[in-house]
Write an enzyme that holds these catalytic residues in place. Structure first.
Site, PDB file in Angstrom:
ATOM      1  N   GLY A 115       0.831  -1.192   0.000  1.00  0.00           N
ATOM      2  CA  GLY A 115       0.000   0.000   0.000  1.00  0.00           C
ATOM      3  C   GLY A 115       0.861   1.235   0.000  1.00  0.00           C
ATOM      4  O   GLY A 115       1.568   1.495   0.984  1.00  0.00           O
ATOM      5  N   LEU A 116       0.835   2.000  -1.094  1.00  0.00           N
ATOM      6  CA  LEU A 116       1.677   3.186  -1.209  1.00  0.00           C
ATOM      7  C   LEU A 116       0.824   4.446  -1.336  1.00  0.00           C
ATOM      8  O   LEU A 116       1.145   5.351  -2.096  1.00  0.00           O
ATOM      9  CB  LEU A 116       2.633   3.056  -2.398  1.00  0.00           C
ATOM     10  CG  LEU A 116       3.710   1.981  -2.269  1.00  0.00           C
ATOM     11  CD1 LEU A 116       4.557   1.922  -3.526  1.00  0.00           C
ATOM     12  CD2 LEU A 116       4.590   2.252  -1.051  1.00  0.00           C
TER      13      LEU A 116
ATOM     14  N   GLY B 257      -3.191   8.372  15.019  1.00  0.00           N
ATOM     15  CA  GLY B 257      -2.075   8.848  14.210  1.00  0.00           C
ATOM     16  C   GLY B 257      -0.762   8.905  14.951  1.00  0.00           C
ATOM     17  O   GLY B 257      -0.244   7.903  15.440  1.00  0.00           O
TER      18      GLY B 257
ATOM     19  N   LYS C 220     -11.413   2.534  16.617  1.00  0.00           N
ATOM     20  CA  LYS C 220     -10.308   2.929  17.493  1.00  0.00           C
ATOM     21  C   LYS C 220     -10.670   2.734  18.966  1.00  0.00           C
ATOM     22  O   LYS C 220      -9.822   2.311  19.760  1.00  0.00           O
ATOM     23  CB  LYS C 220      -9.934   4.384  17.207  1.00  0.00           C
ATOM     24  CG  LYS C 220      -9.418   4.603  15.787  1.00  0.00           C
ATOM     25  CD  LYS C 220      -9.335   6.079  15.434  1.00  0.00           C
ATOM     26  CE  LYS C 220      -8.920   6.271  13.987  1.00  0.00           C
ATOM     27  NZ  LYS C 220      -8.959   7.690  13.567  1.00  0.00           N
TER      28      LYS C 220
ATOM     29  N   GLU D 180     -13.155  12.262   3.114  1.00  0.00           N
ATOM     30  CA  GLU D 180     -13.215  11.505   1.870  1.00  0.00           C
ATOM     31  C   GLU D 180     -14.431  11.936   1.049  1.00  0.00           C
ATOM     32  O   GLU D 180     -15.370  12.563   1.550  1.00  0.00           O
ATOM     33  CB  GLU D 180     -13.321  10.010   2.173  1.00  0.00           C
ATOM     34  CG  GLU D 180     -12.177   9.454   3.007  1.00  0.00           C
ATOM     35  CD  GLU D 180     -10.878   9.344   2.233  1.00  0.00           C
ATOM     36  OE1 GLU D 180     -10.919   9.403   0.978  1.00  0.00           O
ATOM     37  OE2 GLU D 180      -9.820   9.210   2.874  1.00  0.00           O
TER      38      GLU D 180
ATOM     39  N   VAL E  87      -0.345   6.775   3.756  1.00  0.00           N
ATOM     40  CA  VAL E  87       0.413   6.212   4.875  1.00  0.00           C
ATOM     41  C   VAL E  87       1.679   5.532   4.394  1.00  0.00           C
ATOM     42  O   VAL E  87       2.780   5.759   4.932  1.00  0.00           O
ATOM     43  CB  VAL E  87      -0.459   5.239   5.693  1.00  0.00           C
ATOM     44  CG1 VAL E  87       0.361   4.591   6.805  1.00  0.00           C
ATOM     45  CG2 VAL E  87      -1.659   5.958   6.274  1.00  0.00           C
ATOM     46  N   GLY E  88       1.550   4.679   3.381  1.00  0.00           N
ATOM     47  CA  GLY E  88       2.728   3.962   2.891  1.00  0.00           C
ATOM     48  C   GLY E  88       3.808   4.904   2.403  1.00  0.00           C
ATOM     49  O   GLY E  88       5.000   4.732   2.719  1.00  0.00           O
ATOM     50  N   ALA E  89       3.416   5.924   1.634  1.00  0.00           N
ATOM     51  CA  ALA E  89       4.400   6.901   1.165  1.00  0.00           C
ATOM     52  C   ALA E  89       4.959   7.697   2.335  1.00  0.00           C
ATOM     53  O   ALA E  89       6.152   8.049   2.349  1.00  0.00           O
ATOM     54  CB  ALA E  89       3.745   7.839   0.150  1.00  0.00           C
TER      55      ALA E  89
ATOM     56  N   VAL F 265      -4.415   3.898  15.878  1.00  0.00           N
ATOM     57  CA  VAL F 265      -5.229   4.763  16.730  1.00  0.00           C
ATOM     58  C   VAL F 265      -4.529   6.102  16.918  1.00  0.00           C
ATOM     59  O   VAL F 265      -3.382   6.157  17.358  1.00  0.00           O
ATOM     60  CB  VAL F 265      -5.482   4.120  18.111  1.00  0.00           C
ATOM     61  CG1 VAL F 265      -6.259   5.079  19.006  1.00  0.00           C
ATOM     62  CG2 VAL F 265      -6.229   2.809  17.973  1.00  0.00           C
TER      63      VAL F 265
END
Length: 430
Positions: free
Chosen positions: A11-12, A136, A207, A192, A15-17, A134
């Site tokens: 997953g990029l 960030g 969370k 979103e 978050v992944g990036a 949870v």
């Protein structure tokens, strides 16, 4: 020289990036704290052509994330796909089954399948870390599971969704209605295109289920969380809350009492003097209460590439150092299946706003219903006076039961002088 810890990221997206950026920009600091370099060697994502702002040159690429788990050159899998089912779940299960440590930022996965995944990780003797799932960049998982491990926790409360907190803050500061504030949040990238997971409370509930399991030493139980969102909160309610000395926040509240554990997510009126009332915008907060430590308040950014990437890398440093804590703070056999207290058993004061026809006898009809259900009033406010249009009547109750309030609301809504469904918000003293 110690060999670098080889990472495979699935997953990029944001978050992944973000993880790759943190590892690249703070490489020297991370190596010193991890005792060895941490290097991304393989990745998996759907689109090889997309520019993600980070270089993937020279990295092994897998179209199928599950295949990443079988790469013999990868020491740790980082799952940043998201979602409780599909590729994310398949990848984490495959990696753990293969004896590979996993770091995930996936709150839906951990809230829904965390018990089974923890059992698999324990069976295989490998870490399953999820600090980023949870709040960030706030180290809420480590604080509750490790920093407060000597305490018997009685309650955990949190602003756990930055999108909702931003919307409510915008409504209060700019006088906007929900739809307008949501549209602004979407334009700014805080919400979103389909905001349901956030504004309907599901994200915060995921969370909270995780925090409750950690705080109270029981198996994670997402299905037991009572969930309400913020669509029904109006700008009028927010103004009236200010007049009454409160701020409206979407809170997750987990409490352990004599009868069991209650977990609930819903809009709350919070006293303006409480620290959590002043956590605004996209910030999150977690408040834990322990028998020896008292109240601990953690605040920070709850989402985004930097904060979430920071939390993922903190877990990677732990794995590089060989620090291995049971997923839920204790071995599976030590977790206690504590009874769940249903929402119908909740008791507390309530804010009740009615839009009514301004004519004699209306208030007597409403208070008569409340009296019939054993609900007493602390105060009443009427905003405006006009026989030709609806006026707002605000009632603040003393502590009463949820079941009694629900029954009373059904009768009040049926009164012909009440022109729209009553607005009800629970008041939390915290």
């Amino acid at each position: 020289m110690t060999r670098p810890l080889a990472i495979g990221i699935a997953g990029l997206g944001t978050v992944g990036a973000g993880v790759m950026t943190v590892l690249r920009d703070n490489a020297d600091l991370i190596s010193a704290r991890a005792g060895r370099a941490i290097a991304v060697t393989a990745v998996s994502a759907r689109d090889r052509t997309r520019d993600r702002g980070v270089s993937v040159a020279g990295l092994r690429w897998y179209d199928d994330p599950v295949a990443l788990a079988a790469d013999p050159g990868v020491d740790v899998i980082v799952e940043c796909i998201g979602g409780s089912e599909g590729p994310a779940r398949a990848l984490v299960e495959a990696a753990l089954a293969a004896g590979r440590p996993v770091v995930t930022a996936n709150k839906a996965l951990m809230a829904t399948h965390g018990a089974a995944l923890a059992a698999l990780a324990e069976q295989r003797g490998v870490p399953l870390a999820f600090e980023a799932a949870v709040a960030g960049g706030i180290p809420a998982i480590k604080a509750i599971r490790e920093g407060l491990a000597a305490n018997r926790l009685s309650r955990v409360t949190g602003i756990l969704n930055g999108t909702c907190n931003y919307i409510l803050t915008s409504m209060r500061e700019k006088g906007r209605e929900f739809a307008e504030a949501l549209a602004e949040a979407q334009r700014l990238g805080y919400a979103e295109a389909d905001p349901a997971m956030d504004v309907d409370g599901t994200d915060a509930a995921h969370k909270l289920a995780i925090l409750a399991a950690l705080a109270f030493g029981r198996p994670v139980a997402f299905g037991d969380v009572h969930v309400e969102g913020i669509r029904g909160v109006s700008a009028l309610d927010i103004r009236l809350a200010d007049d009454l000395g409160y701020r409206i926040k979407l809170l997750g509240i987990a409490r352990c009492g004599e009868n069991g554990i209650s977990t609930r997510v819903h809009p709350c009126m919070v006293p303006a003097a409480h620290p959590i009332a002043h956590v605004d915008g996209v910030f999150n907060a977690v408040v834990a209460e322990g028998d020896f430590v008292g109240r601990v308040v953690l605040e920070g950014r709850g989402a985004g590439a930097g904060p979430t990437g920071s939390a993922v890398v903190a877990d990677l440093i732990d794995i590089a150092r060989g620090r291995h804590t049971p997923v839920w703070g204790a071995a599976e056999a030590a977790l206690q299946p504590v009874a769940t207290v249903p929402m119908s058993a909740h008791s507390g004061p309530y804010y009740l706003r009615l839009m009514v026809v301004d004519r004699p006898g209306v208030i007597a009809d409403v208070t008569g219903v409340l009296r019939d259900h054993g609900i007493s009033l602390e105060s009443m406010i009427q905003r405006g006076r006009s026989p030709a249009e609806a006026v707002a009547v605000v009632l603040v109750t003393h502590e009463c039961g949820e079941a009694a309030m629900s029954a009373a609301l059904e009768r009040i809504a049926a009164l012909d002088a009440v022109l729209e469904p009553p607005a009800v918000i629970r008041i939390e003293s915290l």
